[in-house]
Design a protein around this motif. Structure first.
Motif, PDB file in Angstrom:
ATOM      1  N   LYS A 194       0.839  -1.221   0.000  1.00  0.00           N
ATOM      2  CA  LYS A 194       0.000   0.000   0.000  1.00  0.00           C
ATOM      3  C   LYS A 194       0.864   1.258   0.000  1.00  0.00           C
ATOM      4  N   ASP A 195       1.898   1.222  -0.811  1.00  0.00           N
ATOM      5  CA  ASP A 195       2.833   2.344  -0.924  1.00  0.00           C
ATOM      6  C   ASP A 195       2.157   3.491  -1.665  1.00  0.00           C
ATOM      7  N   PRO A 196       2.020   4.667  -1.065  1.00  0.00           N
ATOM      8  CA  PRO A 196       1.348   5.785  -1.746  1.00  0.00           C
ATOM      9  C   PRO A 196       2.137   6.318  -2.935  1.00  0.00           C
ATOM     10  N   LEU A 197       3.424   5.916  -3.056  1.00  0.00           N
ATOM     11  CA  LEU A 197       4.248   6.401  -4.157  1.00  0.00           C
ATOM     12  C   LEU A 197       4.384   5.362  -5.277  1.00  0.00           C
ATOM     13  N   SER A 198       3.509   4.375  -5.296  1.00  0.00           N
ATOM     14  CA  SER A 198       3.506   3.434  -6.410  1.00  0.00           C
ATOM     15  C   SER A 198       3.205   4.198  -7.699  1.00  0.00           C
ATOM     16  N   PRO A 199       3.700   3.734  -8.843  1.00  0.00           N
ATOM     17  CA  PRO A 199       3.527   4.504 -10.087  1.00  0.00           C
ATOM     18  C   PRO A 199       2.068   4.668 -10.467  1.00  0.00           C
ATOM     19  N   ALA A 335      -1.866  -8.093  -6.790  1.00  0.00           N
ATOM     20  CA  ALA A 335      -1.918  -6.988  -5.823  1.00  0.00           C
ATOM     21  C   ALA A 335      -2.006  -5.632  -6.521  1.00  0.00           C
ATOM     22  N   ILE A 336      -1.678  -5.602  -7.812  1.00  0.00           N
ATOM     23  CA  ILE A 336      -1.694  -4.331  -8.554  1.00  0.00           C
ATOM     24  C   ILE A 336      -3.138  -3.970  -8.895  1.00  0.00           C
ATOM     25  N   ARG A 337      -3.622  -2.883  -8.300  1.00  0.00           N
ATOM     26  CA  ARG A 337      -4.998  -2.449  -8.506  1.00  0.00           C
ATOM     27  C   ARG A 337      -5.097  -0.989  -8.948  1.00  0.00           C
ATOM     28  N   ASN A 338      -4.112  -0.200  -8.592  1.00  0.00           N
ATOM     29  CA  ASN A 338      -4.190   1.248  -8.798  1.00  0.00           C
ATOM     30  C   ASN A 338      -3.191   1.772  -9.823  1.00  0.00           C
ATOM     31  N   VAL A 339      -2.485   0.880 -10.498  1.00  0.00           N
ATOM     32  CA  VAL A 339      -1.485   1.259 -11.493  1.00  0.00           C
ATOM     33  C   VAL A 339      -2.022   0.920 -12.875  1.00  0.00           C
ATOM     34  N   ALA A 340      -2.220   1.927 -13.696  1.00  0.00           N
ATOM     35  CA  ALA A 340      -2.706   1.690 -15.061  1.00  0.00           C
ATOM     36  C   ALA A 340      -1.632   0.953 -15.863  1.00  0.00           C
ATOM     37  N   LEU A 341      -2.052   0.101 -16.778  1.00  0.00           N
ATOM     38  CA  LEU A 341      -1.124  -0.753 -17.516  1.00  0.00           C
ATOM     39  C   LEU A 341      -1.298  -0.601 -19.021  1.00  0.00           C
ATOM     40  N   LEU A 342      -0.208  -0.229 -19.680  1.00  0.00           N
ATOM     41  CA  LEU A 342      -0.149  -0.194 -21.147  1.00  0.00           C
ATOM     42  C   LEU A 342       0.953  -1.141 -21.599  1.00  0.00           C
ATOM     43  N   THR A 343       0.620  -2.069 -22.471  1.00  0.00           N
ATOM     44  CA  THR A 343       1.629  -2.966 -23.037  1.00  0.00           C
ATOM     45  C   THR A 343       1.757  -2.683 -24.523  1.00  0.00           C
ATOM     46  N   ILE A 367      -6.382  -5.143 -12.191  1.00  0.00           N
ATOM     47  CA  ILE A 367      -6.383  -3.787 -12.745  1.00  0.00           C
ATOM     48  C   ILE A 367      -7.712  -3.581 -13.474  1.00  0.00           C
ATOM     49  N   PRO A 368      -8.458  -2.525 -13.157  1.00  0.00           N
ATOM     50  CA  PRO A 368      -9.756  -2.316 -13.825  1.00  0.00           C
ATOM     51  C   PRO A 368      -9.602  -2.202 -15.338  1.00  0.00           C
ATOM     52  N   GLU A 369     -10.628  -2.597 -16.050  1.00  0.00           N
ATOM     53  CA  GLU A 369     -10.588  -2.601 -17.513  1.00  0.00           C
ATOM     54  C   GLU A 369     -10.340  -1.213 -18.090  1.00  0.00           C
ATOM     55  N   ASP A 370     -10.843  -0.175 -17.434  1.00  0.00           N
ATOM     56  CA  ASP A 370     -10.648   1.173 -17.969  1.00  0.00           C
ATOM     57  C   ASP A 370      -9.266   1.732 -17.636  1.00  0.00           C
ATOM     58  N   MET A 371      -8.413   0.912 -17.020  1.00  0.00           N
ATOM     59  CA  MET A 371      -7.053   1.339 -16.697  1.00  0.00           C
ATOM     60  C   MET A 371      -6.006   0.480 -17.409  1.00  0.00           C
ATOM     61  N   ARG A 408      -2.760  10.888 -11.614  1.00  0.00           N
ATOM     62  CA  ARG A 408      -3.585  10.858 -10.410  1.00  0.00           C
ATOM     63  C   ARG A 408      -4.082  12.238  -9.999  1.00  0.00           C
ATOM     64  N   SER A 409      -3.573  13.266 -10.684  1.00  0.00           N
ATOM     65  CA  SER A 409      -4.025  14.618 -10.371  1.00  0.00           C
ATOM     66  C   SER A 409      -4.883  15.195 -11.487  1.00  0.00           C
ATOM     67  N   ALA A 410      -5.278  14.337 -12.441  1.00  0.00           N
ATOM     68  CA  ALA A 410      -6.037  14.813 -13.601  1.00  0.00           C
ATOM     69  C   ALA A 410      -7.397  14.152 -13.664  1.00  0.00           C
ATOM     70  N   VAL A 411      -8.310  14.811 -14.349  1.00  0.00           N
ATOM     71  CA  VAL A 411      -9.606  14.209 -14.636  1.00  0.00           C
ATOM     72  C   VAL A 411      -9.396  13.141 -15.697  1.00  0.00           C
ATOM     73  N   LYS A 412     -10.011  11.995 -15.520  1.00  0.00           N
ATOM     74  CA  LYS A 412      -9.753  10.870 -16.405  1.00  0.00           C
ATOM     75  C   LYS A 412     -10.871  10.705 -17.431  1.00  0.00           C
ATOM     76  N   PRO A 413     -10.629  11.074 -18.676  1.00  0.00           N
ATOM     77  CA  PRO A 413     -11.638  10.835 -19.716  1.00  0.00           C
ATOM     78  C   PRO A 413     -11.647   9.356 -20.089  1.00  0.00           C
TER      79      PRO A 413
END
Length: 425
Positions: A194-199, A335-343, A367-371, A408-413
């Motif tokens: 639960k590191d707040p500085l995860s990417p 465990a990765i839930r909050n890091v968006a993933l692009l391959t 990881i949620p589908e929209d991420m 994480r500081s932007a509105v996500k379209p």
């Protein structure tokens, strides 16, 4: 003693290289009446070929002094902002106006697989106009004294985590090729803690996440040989008088031999064409020099990191099997839930086969589908995934868009699931 013999041969050739250089300049000198004749250019070309094929290529420079932001050219300053025995963290500080606001911060993790981080010069250059760029500058193991200790896979993961902590909140990470596995592992370790500085996001490009999928020649070699074979045949001690004297390493010159043997015919044709361009004096040789000055500059890897990577990534497939360990604890991609993933993959990649990087989408189940998004770039090989015209035109803009959408500081379209010009999923 093979490494020692290599060093001895290099030293013995030094006076001949110097003589060839002197003679080449003499034949290329405009004051020499032979310099503009086919005979003179042939001699000069032969001497340059000899010098270039027997030299050791030093670490290149990034040389990125400026970039274009909007319609303005701004200066760029390269600075070391974090340092450890086996890596420096470089920051490309741009002189941007305060009114522009904050561009996304991106950490590029360069491959530690033989070439220097400058192999990604084109990657950095393409992203600089739109992002605040940091990059790992791995240090040649032969230059690190034994007193600095060892460097293995666990240390690599720790370095990535430390750099993310140093850069701070809302950092995005890009892993090019080999570091895809340790970067994914680092993200999993940080998320589980639960590191707040995860990417905020991670982009994996042409990486060997699951080498059981579409195995390439590199993957097959690892499967055909035991770990002991690699230890016996490619691990050598750094010779005196290098700073890393007696450090066990996988030497850069052996790696380079492997790189070149995979496409030997292309390299032979390229050098033949280079020779003919020199003789014709048609101005084409500079592109050849630029490419091979970079391609032939290689570094040694620590034996422990190399062997652990071969075993865990290419032989045991530990990450996709859920068996990869970090500091004695299992790495859990779930465990990765909050890091968006692009391959990102290249259609003609002969190092990391199609599907190997996309496997991250499968093992990161939470990881949620929209991420998440996958992009396959048509008509490029391994190098084209992170460099070249198609990277600049097709891939880099998509990376920037993805990063901005998941700041994480932007509105996500909403994220488009189909992108014209490539293949996505």
């Amino acid at each position: 003693m093979f490494y020692q013999l290599y060093e001895l041969n290099h030293a013995a050739m030094a006076p001949f290289r110097a003589a060839a250089d002197i003679m080449r300049f003499a034949y290329a000198n405009p004051m020499n009446p032979f310099s503009n004749t086919p005979f003179g250019r042939t001699i000069a070309a032969s001497l340059e070929m000899f010098e270039r094929t027997t030299r050791r290529y030093g670490k290149p420079e990034f040389g990125l002094k400026q970039t274009t932001i909007g319609d303005k050219t701004v200066s760029v300053r390269e600075e070391v902002v974090w340092s450890r025995p086996f890596c420096n963290l470089l920051h490309f500080a741009r002189s941007v106006p305060a009114a522009r606001g904050n561009d996304p911060r991106i950490l590029i993790v360069a491959p530690m697989s033989g070439h220097y981080a400058t192999l990604l010069r084109g990657t950095v250059e393409a992203l600089l106009p739109s992002a605040d760029i940091y990059i790992t500058d791995w240090i040649d193991a032969r230059m690190v004294p034994m007193t600095e200790g060892t460097f293995d896979f666990d240390d690599y993961v720790d370095y990535v985590i430390e750099m993310l902590h140093f850069i701070g909140h809302d950092t995005h990470v890009i892993a090019v090729c080999q570091p895809s596995v340790p970067v994914l592992a680092a993200a999993a370790v940080m998320e589980e803690a639960k590191d707040p500085l995860s990417p905020a996001s991670m982009t994996l490009m042409g990486g060997p996440i699951d080498t059981r999928i579409n195995p390439t020649a590199v993957n097959k070699l690892a499967q055909e040989r035991s770990l002991q074979w690699f230890s016996d045949n490619v691990i050598m001690n750094v010779p005196w008088p290098q700073p890393g004297f007696m450090r066990p390493v996988y030497p850069g010159f052996l790696q380079l031999s492997g790189f070149m043997s995979m496409n030997l015919d292309r390299h032979l044709v390229a050098h033949k064409e280079f020779f003919m361009h020199l003789v014709k004096n048609d101005g084409e040789p500079e592109r050849h020099r630029d490419f091979y000055d970079e391609y032939l500059a290689v570094m040694d890897l620590t034996a422990e990191f190399y062997l652990q990577t071969v075993e865990e990534v290419f032989i045991k497939h530990s990450l996709p099997k859920g068996e990869l360990m970090h500091r004695g604890k299992r790495v859990d991609p779930a465990a990765i839930r909050n890091v968006a993933l692009l391959t990102v993959e290249g259609e003609n990649d002969d190092i990391s086969g199609v599907g190997q990087t996309m496997a991250a989408q499968t093992i990161c189940v939470n990881i949620p589908e929209d991420m998440r998004m996958h992009y396959l770039q048509p008509d490029v090989g391994h190098y084209g995934v992170f460099n070249g015209s198609r990277f600049r035109r097709e891939i880099a803009p998509r990376i920037i868009d993805f990063v901005r959408q998941h700041s994480r500081s932007a509105v996500k379209p909403p994220i488009p699931r189909v992108i014209k010009g490539g293949r996505t999923g």
